[in-house]
Design a protein around this motif. Structure first.
Motif, PDB file in Angstrom:
ATOM      1  N   MET A  38       0.851  -1.194   0.000  1.00 21.67           N
ATOM      2  CA  MET A  38       0.000   0.000   0.000  1.00 21.67           C
ATOM      3  C   MET A  38       0.882   1.238   0.000  1.00 21.67           C
ATOM      4  SD  MET A  38      -2.987  -1.060   2.724  1.00 21.67           S
ATOM      5  CE  MET A  38      -4.436  -0.235   2.064  1.00 21.67           C
ATOM      6  N   SER A  39       0.441   2.254  -0.727  1.00 23.36           N
ATOM      7  CA  SER A  39       1.122   3.546  -0.652  1.00 23.36           C
ATOM      8  C   SER A  39       0.923   4.093   0.757  1.00 23.36           C
ATOM      9  CB  SER A  39       0.550   4.515  -1.686  1.00 23.36           C
ATOM     10  OG  SER A  39      -0.775   4.885  -1.332  1.00 23.36           O
ATOM     11  N   TYR A  43      -2.318   3.407   3.085  1.00 30.51           N
ATOM     12  CA  TYR A  43      -2.072   2.720   4.357  1.00 30.51           C
ATOM     13  C   TYR A  43      -2.559   3.510   5.572  1.00 30.51           C
ATOM     14  CZ  TYR A  43       0.524   0.055   7.890  1.00 30.51           C
ATOM     15  OH  TYR A  43       0.875  -0.715   8.980  1.00 30.51           O
ATOM     16  N   VAL A  56      -6.168  -1.965   5.872  1.00 31.20           N
ATOM     17  CA  VAL A  56      -4.949  -2.747   6.060  1.00 31.20           C
ATOM     18  C   VAL A  56      -5.306  -4.148   6.539  1.00 31.20           C
ATOM     19  CG1 VAL A  56      -2.814  -2.950   7.412  1.00 31.20           C
ATOM     20  CG2 VAL A  56      -3.492  -0.724   6.460  1.00 31.20           C
ATOM     21  N   HIS A  69       4.477  -1.162   3.243  1.00 34.50           N
ATOM     22  CA  HIS A  69       3.979   0.207   3.051  1.00 34.50           C
ATOM     23  C   HIS A  69       5.049   1.284   3.098  1.00 34.50           C
ATOM     24  CE1 HIS A  69       4.132   1.088   7.418  1.00 34.50           C
ATOM     25  NE2 HIS A  69       3.922  -0.214   7.501  1.00 34.50           N
ATOM     26  N   SER A 107       6.175   3.889  -1.571  1.00 30.40           N
ATOM     27  CA  SER A 107       6.380   2.434  -1.525  1.00 30.40           C
ATOM     28  C   SER A 107       5.962   1.780  -2.835  1.00 30.40           C
ATOM     29  CB  SER A 107       5.598   1.837  -0.353  1.00 30.40           C
ATOM     30  OG  SER A 107       4.239   2.195  -0.434  1.00 30.40           O
TER      31      SER A 107
END
Length: 190
Positions: A38-39, A43, A56, A69, A107
């Motif tokens: 996840m970016s 996140y 999440v 992340h 990420s």
């Protein structure tokens, strides 16, 4: 038996998360190992579509894996050959721009850069309100980039949002199979 390992990266197009989770589950059910990414925004941002903590948890429950992340967590994806394919679903206009210009500051963009450097496929599932506007040049650039593939996309509301495109999330698994063979699903625009 596991078919392949899919890095499943999610960016902040929160309105498409329910579709993304549905497809994540289908990939797992079909025998793929799914590594969730996840970016930072995806996140940690609470929205009207749900609390970040719940999103999440959903990723981790579906995949049985901890969400990556940070850039530090995703940088080894390439060198350690952690994925056979990296899927970015949803892929926002912001991420499209960064990918097309080689910017690596999240990420997700780090995961893509790391994965592309070992010449493995990256599949983009676009969801952006400016795909036919400011993001059009980035989509065009990425369509001409080796090892980048697209999930077919369509206008989601041509009257109220004439520049918006959203990928057909239901085609993700089919596109994964094709991209793993080095093929682009056709047509790209529905």
């Amino acid at each position: 038996m596991t078919k392949a390992t899919i890095g499943y990266a999610m960016c902040g197009s929160f309105c498409t998360f329910s579709q993304a989770f549905e497809q994540m589950q289908k990939l797992v059910d079909s025998g793929y190992r799914v590594l969730p990414i996840m970016s930072g925004n995806a996140y940690s941002t609470d929205t009207r579509f749900g609390k970040a903590e719940e999103m999440v948890k959903t990723c981790e429950d579906i995949t049985g894996e901890k969400v990556l992340h940070t850039s530090v967590q995703t940088e080894p994806i390439g060198p350690k050959k952690m994925c056979d394919l990296l899927l970015i679903a949803p892929c926002t206009g912001n991420t499209l721009a960064k990918l097309s210009l080689g910017v690596t500051d999240t990420s997700v963009t780090m995961a893509a850069k790391s994965h592309l450097r070992i010449l493995r496929p990256v599949l983009l599932c676009v969801a952006t309100n400016d795909a036919l506007g400011a993001s059009a040049q980035n989509i065009g650039r990425l369509m001409n980039t080796k090892n980048i593939y697209f999930v077919p996309m369509r206008q989601d509301n041509c009257i109220k949002k004439p520049n918006s495109l959203v990928a057909d999330f239901s085609k993700i698994e089919e596109c994964v199979e094709l991209a793993l063979q080095g093929k682009q699903h056709q047509p790209i625009f529905i």
